[in-house]
Design a protein around this motif. Sequence first.
Motif, PDB file in Angstrom:
ATOM      1  N   ARG A  53       3.383   4.295  -4.500  1.00 44.47           N
ATOM      2  CA  ARG A  53       2.684   5.427  -5.093  1.00 44.47           C
ATOM      3  C   ARG A  53       1.838   4.989  -6.281  1.00 44.47           C
ATOM      4  NH1 ARG A  53       0.430  10.217  -4.071  1.00 44.47           N
ATOM      5  NH2 ARG A  53       0.722  11.753  -5.745  1.00 44.47           N
ATOM      6  N   LEU A  92       0.821  -1.214   0.000  1.00 46.97           N
ATOM      7  CA  LEU A  92       0.000   0.000   0.000  1.00 46.97           C
ATOM      8  C   LEU A  92       0.855   1.266   0.000  1.00 46.97           C
ATOM      9  CD1 LEU A  92      -2.776  -1.012   2.575  1.00 46.97           C
ATOM     10  CD2 LEU A  92      -3.088  -0.625   0.120  1.00 46.97           C
ATOM     11  N   GLN A 114      -1.390   3.479  -4.984  1.00 44.02           N
ATOM     12  CA  GLN A 114      -2.274   4.512  -4.437  1.00 44.02           C
ATOM     13  C   GLN A 114      -3.001   5.253  -5.560  1.00 44.02           C
ATOM     14  OE1 GLN A 114       0.422   6.888  -2.112  1.00 44.02           O
ATOM     15  NE2 GLN A 114       0.785   5.275  -0.609  1.00 44.02           N
TER      16      GLN A 114
END
Length: 402
Positions: A204, A201, A207
């Motif tokens: 980048r 998680l 995300q």
Amino acid sequence: MQNKRNALLVPILTLGVFGILNTEMGVIGMIPLIAETFGVSVPTAGWTVTIFAIGIAICGPVTPMLFSRFNRKHVMLISLGVFIASSVIGMLTTDFWVLLVSRAVPAVFHPVYVSMAFTVAAASVPKNQGPKAVARIFIGVSAGMVLGVPAAGFIASEWSYAAAMGFFAVVNIAVFILTLLFVPSMPADGVKTYGEQVRILRRRELQLAVAAVILTNGTTFGFFSFLADYLKTETGLTYSVVSFVLFLYGAANIVGNVLAGKWLAQAPARTIRWTTAGLAAYLALIGVVGGTAIPMAIAVILFGILTGLSSNNSQYLISRAAHDAPEFGNGLFLSAANTGTAAGTALCGVFIAEWGIAASVAGALVCLALSAAVLLPAASRIERSLESERASAHDGCAYAVD
């Protein structure tokens, strides 16, 4: 025998996803009958849909990861068993609260089965053919909505609510038997620890992929949630014609899935860019033709194709970012997709409350603008990454020849 099993694997998974989506979405077509059967209001009966969606959104990232370290065949059989049991309980109970519990429990296992279906399908073929295999699983998703909802509604109206619940059970029993007989054992070898999976998680890329899924689903399903009312109010279609147009949308969605499998395997960055541009063109188009029946019906077919492409694009982005934790990544995809659907529907609802049903287009455009800000840079990153991979492979071949 092994070759036969391999050939049947993706079709069985597609049918399994159809059965599970059918169980989830099929009750939409019989909410008034549920209200009548259990003596509750229609909004209360609507919780049979809502509680399932909430369960998927909450459990999407968690349960696929928890079950990722177990034999995938066994986990799929357990998931199907839960869906069968829930349908049988729903068929036999006369208590609405028992019905709600029987809807909540399978929602925990929905992301487990569907995420594993994506993972197993992609792993069953060469890497460059993965998008095609995943697209076939999406056909099961589309068919569950397109065929499952009207089929369940027809069975419930012609026979009874219990008969429709029995239909859900029969489909899942058939998939359970096919899985037991023809799906090979799939031990979870080389799977990351739970801690290692959660740590992805931090990436980048992941995300941004999750944000893209939320915003893209907000665009497509936020508007789709009000499409029937738009067609009736703005376009002036009757209920029967609206149903037919929505069926065309669903069929076009399946076409979009097929195209996505082919195009993502060949040129993923270009597919993402053109899908985003196509959605912008569609939303602009209905501002012009929304009040005219035939052009609007054609526009809805275009929307169905674009929605199929968009769903596959979103799953591709997350699976690429979470390539080393596929079940967890696919669980994130399901959770983000449901979150986006809820958020987009709420946003379009705000626009409708202020300015009327036609303003739902504006709500979708807001989501699309935000998603484009994420999707277009993501497409460029994928393009550079694939070029680097091809260059590395070329250099490796040249070295081997030397």
